[in-house]
Each structure stands twice: as C-alpha cells, then as structure tokens.
Design an enzyme around this catalytic site. Sequence first.
Site, short mmCIF file in Angstrom:
data_model
loop_
_atom_site.label_atom_id
_atom_site.label_comp_id
_atom_site.label_asym_id
_atom_site.label_seq_id
_atom_site.Cartn_x
_atom_site.Cartn_y
_atom_site.Cartn_z
N ARG A 127 0.72 -1.31 0.07
CA ARG A 127 0.04 0.49 0.13
C ARG A 127 0.84 1.45 0.36
NH1 ARG A 127 -3.33 1.97 4.20
NH2 ARG A 127 -2.75 0.22 5.37
N TYR A 135 -16.39 13.13 -17.65
CA TYR A 135 -17.26 11.98 -17.62
C TYR A 135 -18.42 11.92 -17.20
CZ TYR A 135 -17.18 7.00 -16.10
OH TYR A 135 -17.27 6.27 -16.12
N ASP A 139 -8.35 16.35 -18.05
CA ASP A 139 -8.57 14.68 -18.23
C ASP A 139 -8.22 14.85 -19.18
OD1 ASP A 139 -9.70 12.11 -18.83
OD2 ASP A 139 -11.35 12.76 -17.57
N LYS A 183 -8.55 2.59 -20.54
CA LYS A 183 -9.09 3.23 -21.70
C LYS A 183 -7.54 2.62 -22.87
CE LYS A 183 -12.88 4.46 -20.52
NZ LYS A 183 -12.90 4.44 -18.28
#
Length: 399
Positions: A72, A126, A191, A216
């Site tokens: 982590r 989005y 973005d 993507k």
Amino acid sequence: MENAVSVTPAPRALATEAVHAGREDLAELGVHAPPLDLSTTYPSYDAAGEAARIDAFAATGARMDGPPVYARLDNPTTARFETALARLEGAESAVAFASGMAALTAVLLVRASMGLRHVVAVRPLYGCSDHLLNAGLLGTEVTWTDPAGIAEAIRPETGLVMVETPANPTLAEVDLRAVRHACGSVPLLVDNTFATPVLQRPVEHGARIVLHSATKYLGGHGDVMGGVVACDEEFARSLRQVRFATGGVLHPMAGYLLLRGLSTLPVRVRAASTTAADLARRLGADPRIARVHYPSVGGAMVSFEVYGDPRSVISAVRLITPAVSLGSVDSLIQHPASISHRIVAEGDRRSAGVSDRLLRMSVGLEDVEDLWRDLTEALSAQPVRTERAGVRESRRVGR
C-alpha cells in the site's frame, strides 16, 4: 588529465519513450521483460531503520529509498508504470490508482485537506466525474461554467479548475492556454484520457495536474482497470499520502499490463485516429446522420447524432461491440444518455450538448471498410432528413 565533459542525453521521441521509459535498468538486471512483483509485504531485519523511513514518508510523501515495506506504500512494478507515464506526459512525477475515479478522488481530497473545497468545472465531463463533483460526496462544492467564465467563478476557497478536452462524450475542446491563464494561481486539472500524451500534453500548456482513466488507451486492450495522475513532485507527495491512507492502490498486475500498454500507445492511437477521421468524414456525408463530432486534435473517438432512435443502432451492430468504455483495440459504441452519462441530470446533460440522439464510438484497429459496412448496415433503419426538393440539410464535421 583533462576534465571530463558531461553530456546531456538527447531528448527522445515520444515513440521511443513509450517503449523504453521505466525499463532502463532491465539489461543491468539481466532480463528483457520488466519483472512483476506481486508481494504484499517485504522482509526487514532493521526495525529502527524501517521506522525512520515510514516516518519520513508520513512527513513528506516522498518515495522511500531502499527496499519496499508494504504494497500500500509502494510497489516496484507500479512504480515503473508511473515513471513511464510521467515521462510521456512531460511531468515530474505520476501516481497510479486503482481506477480513474480513485485518482480523481485523491486529487479532490488533497485540495480539501487544505481547506480548498470549491471546484470550478467545465461541462461536459465524464458522467461519474460530473456526479462526484455535483453530489458533494467528498464535501466539495462545484461551480459549473463555460471556459469564458472561469476567472469570474474562482473564489478564495477554490482549490481546482477542472476541464476535459476533448470532452466525453461530445468531443468538445477548450483552449488550454487560455484556460490556464484564467485560472490564475489555482491549479488546472485536465482529463487527458481521450487525447493521451500522443496527441496532447497538457503540462506544456500550463496544467499542473493531468488525469487519465488508464483503463482506456493507456491499457488499450480492455483487460485492465486503473487511473493515474501526472503532476509535479510536490503534488505527487500529497497524492501518495492519500493513496496510502485510503487504500486506492493499483494492483501490480495492473501496473505490469499498463506499462506494457504504453509501449504500443503511439502506434495504436495513430492508427485508430486515421480510421476514426475517415469514419467521421463518411458519417458527415451520410443523410442519416444529423451531426458529427470529431475534435481538431484528432483521436480515435467519434460521436454522432442520428435523426431516429439511436438505440436501434446499438442493437444492430455486429462487428462493433455495444459496450461502455473506450480505448481498446476493438471498436465500441454506446449511447451516453443511457449509460456513461445516465447519472448526470437530464437538464445538465442536454445543456452540455449530450443529446438523447448522440452515439459515442471508440474506434479500434479493425479495417475501416469493415467498420463502415457494419455502421451503414446498423444505420439502415434510420430516417433520412431532407428539406425542400429532397436536398439534404448541410452538416459539418467538427466540434
């Protein structure tokens, strides 16, 4: 003995960086493919030294020197992907997350932790980004505006200005240099999921933060989920602290696949963009299509509006996959008002240009003739709009 002359390495082309960034030490390690480290924890026999390193991370958020401690905190495979993506975006650093939404959440939490909970944003974004901002789930408040209204919308407590260009799903574009000027001292988040660093590097236009849904184009094969933020090292340190505290870490297998995806990113984006531009031209001349959206920056995304029911096109495609998401090697099509932007209020969708007749297509690597055949057959039931004497209405390909 003459003084040694230091030689600055020549800058490398994007295609070269995509192949080699994050992999420079492989020959020294004696391997050709990047190693995959799946460890969740790591042995340490120096408890005092480990404690000091953890304290340093808690204080600064800087990457730890020496061996990893816990997954982590950091992972060597994921770190390779971060190094490579930062290089491609022309940023100092990058921090990877489990998804694009986890990445955006971390950015908002960093700013909110400084008491800067107000966000100025330009629609469309989005759908889930829009929802996260508008619902105030993280205690943020948003002011929606067009690019011309950004400067006026900024307040003393504004922590961020957010734009997406080309935007999802209309492919609308904004002038990043003008937007950055309007931001003043407020950080600009762009973005860049649709354009990728192959077509646009927002840092070069003044953006401080660049966001990607790595699911993507960066992954590019529809088999990995992730998100990443490219930024300066100061901001990256805060992001690492949030990632450690909230647990939105990228799995090392995902990091491995994303690093692999970057190596073919320029080739995939340019090839798909050529096909998308061709399809946009053909759609723009088709009497069954009311309007085509294709950005000036190029890219592999095409949006178009039909005169009839867009859902009939979704149900009729055979080669193109009717599915949410984008950026894969195969072509996908979806109806934003039903899926990706369903979560956005109807009035807000329409005012942002997301009409009920809009379809969004992610163009893959198939042959353009096969894709066109599938599209035209799926469009066969669509009405043709005509005006006096059967003359087709003029329409344009553009923003």
